[in-house]
Scaffold this motif. Structure first.
Motif, PDB file in Angstrom:
ATOM      1  N   PHE A 181      -3.312  -1.004  -4.589  1.00 40.24           N
ATOM      2  CA  PHE A 181      -4.147  -0.013  -5.276  1.00 40.24           C
ATOM      3  C   PHE A 181      -4.798  -0.651  -6.496  1.00 40.24           C
ATOM      4  N   LYS A 182      -6.100  -0.529  -6.577  1.00 44.51           N
ATOM      5  CA  LYS A 182      -6.801  -0.935  -7.791  1.00 44.51           C
ATOM      6  C   LYS A 182      -6.750   0.184  -8.824  1.00 44.51           C
ATOM      7  N   SER A 183      -6.774   1.429  -8.337  1.00 41.76           N
ATOM      8  CA  SER A 183      -6.683   2.578  -9.238  1.00 41.76           C
ATOM      9  C   SER A 183      -6.141   3.788  -8.488  1.00 41.76           C
ATOM     10  N   LYS A 184      -5.486   4.689  -9.254  1.00 44.84           N
ATOM     11  CA  LYS A 184      -4.997   5.974  -8.755  1.00 44.84           C
ATOM     12  C   LYS A 184      -5.246   6.986  -9.875  1.00 44.84           C
ATOM     13  N   ASN A 185      -6.133   7.947  -9.645  1.00 45.98           N
ATOM     14  CA  ASN A 185      -6.506   8.896 -10.685  1.00 45.98           C
ATOM     15  C   ASN A 185      -6.258  10.329 -10.235  1.00 45.98           C
ATOM     16  N   ALA A 186      -5.532  11.085 -11.073  1.00 42.48           N
ATOM     17  CA  ALA A 186      -5.247  12.485 -10.758  1.00 42.48           C
ATOM     18  C   ALA A 186      -6.463  13.375 -10.997  1.00 42.48           C
ATOM     19  N   ASN A 187      -7.357  12.960 -11.904  1.00 41.23           N
ATOM     20  CA  ASN A 187      -8.571  13.732 -12.220  1.00 41.23           C
ATOM     21  C   ASN A 187      -8.261  15.134 -12.734  1.00 41.23           C
ATOM     22  N   SER A 188      -7.129  15.293 -13.365  1.00 38.75           N
ATOM     23  CA  SER A 188      -6.765  16.584 -13.937  1.00 38.75           C
ATOM     24  C   SER A 188      -5.841  16.357 -15.118  1.00 38.75           C
ATOM     25  N   GLU A 189      -6.075  17.116 -16.183  1.00 37.72           N
ATOM     26  CA  GLU A 189      -5.224  16.998 -17.367  1.00 37.72           C
ATOM     27  C   GLU A 189      -3.854  17.611 -17.126  1.00 37.72           C
ATOM     28  N   THR A 190      -3.760  18.451 -16.103  1.00 34.17           N
ATOM     29  CA  THR A 190      -2.498  19.161 -15.858  1.00 34.17           C
ATOM     30  C   THR A 190      -1.742  18.609 -14.658  1.00 34.17           C
ATOM     31  N   ALA A 191      -2.222  17.487 -14.104  1.00 29.70           N
ATOM     32  CA  ALA A 191      -1.571  16.953 -12.908  1.00 29.70           C
ATOM     33  C   ALA A 191      -1.335  15.458 -13.066  1.00 29.70           C
ATOM     34  N   THR A 192      -0.394  14.955 -12.303  1.00 31.67           N
ATOM     35  CA  THR A 192      -0.103  13.522 -12.251  1.00 31.67           C
ATOM     36  C   THR A 192       0.027  13.104 -10.792  1.00 31.67           C
ATOM     37  N   ILE A 193      -0.148  11.810 -10.551  1.00 31.68           N
ATOM     38  CA  ILE A 193       0.039  11.286  -9.199  1.00 31.68           C
ATOM     39  C   ILE A 193       1.536  11.183  -8.919  1.00 31.68           C
ATOM     40  N   GLU A 194       1.983  11.866  -7.890  1.00 25.20           N
ATOM     41  CA  GLU A 194       3.401  11.857  -7.557  1.00 25.20           C
ATOM     42  C   GLU A 194       3.706  11.048  -6.308  1.00 25.20           C
ATOM     43  N   LYS A 195       2.760  10.958  -5.398  1.00 27.85           N
ATOM     44  CA  LYS A 195       3.005  10.265  -4.138  1.00 27.85           C
ATOM     45  C   LYS A 195       1.808   9.380  -3.815  1.00 27.85           C
ATOM     46  N   TYR A 196       2.104   8.159  -3.382  1.00 28.83           N
ATOM     47  CA  TYR A 196       1.029   7.257  -2.975  1.00 28.83           C
ATOM     48  C   TYR A 196       1.581   6.246  -1.970  1.00 28.83           C
ATOM     49  N   TYR A 197       0.728   5.879  -1.036  1.00 25.74           N
ATOM     50  CA  TYR A 197       1.130   4.888  -0.029  1.00 25.74           C
ATOM     51  C   TYR A 197      -0.104   4.340   0.687  1.00 25.74           C
ATOM     52  N   ILE A 198       0.090   3.207   1.336  1.00 23.74           N
ATOM     53  CA  ILE A 198      -0.977   2.535   2.088  1.00 23.74           C
ATOM     54  C   ILE A 198      -0.499   2.346   3.512  1.00 23.74           C
ATOM     55  N   GLU A 199      -1.371   2.626   4.469  1.00 24.49           N
ATOM     56  CA  GLU A 199      -1.009   2.403   5.863  1.00 24.49           C
ATOM     57  C   GLU A 199      -2.209   1.891   6.652  1.00 24.49           C
ATOM     58  N   LYS A 200      -1.920   1.230   7.754  1.00 27.83           N
ATOM     59  CA  LYS A 200      -2.947   0.721   8.648  1.00 27.83           C
ATOM     60  C   LYS A 200      -3.508   1.862   9.492  1.00 27.83           C
ATOM     61  N   LYS A 201      -4.816   1.814   9.698  1.00 27.43           N
ATOM     62  CA  LYS A 201      -5.449   2.812  10.553  1.00 27.43           C
ATOM     63  C   LYS A 201      -4.893   2.692  11.965  1.00 27.43           C
ATOM     64  N   ILE A 202      -4.387   3.797  12.477  1.00 22.43           N
ATOM     65  CA  ILE A 202      -3.791   3.781  13.812  1.00 22.43           C
ATOM     66  C   ILE A 202      -4.869   3.960  14.875  1.00 22.43           C
ATOM     67  N   SER A 203      -5.579   5.055  14.819  1.00 21.09           N
ATOM     68  CA  SER A 203      -6.685   5.320  15.738  1.00 21.09           C
ATOM     69  C   SER A 203      -7.538   6.427  15.152  1.00 21.09           C
ATOM     70  N   GLU A 204      -8.599   6.737  15.847  1.00 18.83           N
ATOM     71  CA  GLU A 204      -9.563   7.692  15.320  1.00 18.83           C
ATOM     72  C   GLU A 204      -9.965   8.660  16.417  1.00 18.83           C
ATOM     73  N   LEU A 205     -10.043   9.944  16.074  1.00 21.99           N
ATOM     74  CA  LEU A 205     -10.468  10.945  17.032  1.00 21.99           C
ATOM     75  C   LEU A 205     -11.986  10.933  17.153  1.00 21.99           C
TER      76      LEU A 205
END
Length: 250
Positions: free
Chosen positions: A58-82
């Motif tokens: 991650f280069k950045s993770k922004n909640a974009n809210s004064e009342t919220a924080t980032i609680e969960k984050y993860y990276i995964e490989k694209k599996i497939s696309e509909l």
């Protein structure tokens, strides 16, 4: 601001049918968090390819809210696309994942997911290309005349028989006794054994080589014939020698 307030009411009724009402004012922020992925480490090749494992974070993770924080984050490989471009996701991991290592030789799309304390989710993505495989090739004689011993008696033309790269395409190639990526064929006119090399390079910048040895007939140089000669000689008297005899007396 996208933040707004809502009144939430609670209703209760007891066994006698009496009712009560309670309420609370909540502040709602529907703004989604945002993120950005970047390549943390890897060996750059050419044309945006990498020739080693690629670590993405991650280069950045922004909640974009004064009342919220980032609680969960993860990276995964694209599996497939509909069909509607909706990405099929895996299960949300129990632990936060800050980095992902790409080990496969191919083009890989990764997605980053961030979830804030309000339950809003944001996504970001990055596409990376890895090719650590060396390209391969084979050389072949395209024209030339052989004798019964399999030795060429004419000029020999050598070209590529095959060129291949498992992941990316071949970008340049050439034949010679020294590295070059310009000459598609080579002509052998020298007598004796000659070794030529094929040089191939893929789009990632990986280089591969192949070789071929060709033998041309060696002309036997005959020594010049000896000249024909008839030696002769002449004798002459250059001195006279007398032998004095003593005659017996009577």
């Amino acid at each position: 601001s996208d933040v707004y307030k809502r009144q939430v009411y609670g209703y209760i009724k007891d066994a006698n049918g009496n009712t009560g009402i309670c309420e609370i004012e909540v502040e709602v922020n529907p703004t989604k968090p945002t993120c950005e992925l970047e390549i943390v480490s890897g060996t750059p090749g050419e044309n945006d390819w990498y020739t080693s494992d690629i670590v993405v974070g991650f280069k950045s993770k922004n909640a974009n809210s004064e009342t919220a924080t980032i609680e969960k984050y993860y990276i995964e490989k694209k599996i497939s696309e509909l069909e509607d471009d909706e990405v099929i996701r895996g299960e949300i991991p129990t632990e936060n994942i800050d980095k992902y290592t790409v080990t496969d030789n191919l083009t890989t799309q990764l997605y980053g997911y961030v979830i804030d304390s309000n339950g809003n989710e944001g996504t970001c993505s990055i596409t990376v290309k890895k090719d650590s495989d060396l390209p391969t090739c084979n050389l072949t004689v395209t024209s030339g005349t052989k004798n019964s011993s399999g030795i060429y008696t004419s000029e020999v033309v050598v070209g590529f028989d095959t060129m291949n790269d498992v992941t990316s395409d071949i970008s340049s190639y050439g034949i010679g006794q020294t590295e070059n990526y310009e000459n598609e064929i080579a002509v052998i006119s020298a007598e004796g054994k000659t070794t030529l090399y094929g040089y191939v390079k893929d789009e990632a910048g990986n280089k591969g080589t192949c070789s071929i040895t060709v033998e041309r007939e060696t002309t036997q140089v005959q020594p010049p014939p000896k000249p024909t000669s008839y030696p002769s000689c002449t004798l002459e008297i250059i001195a006279v020698s007398y032998t004095h005899l003593t005659l017996p007396t009577t």
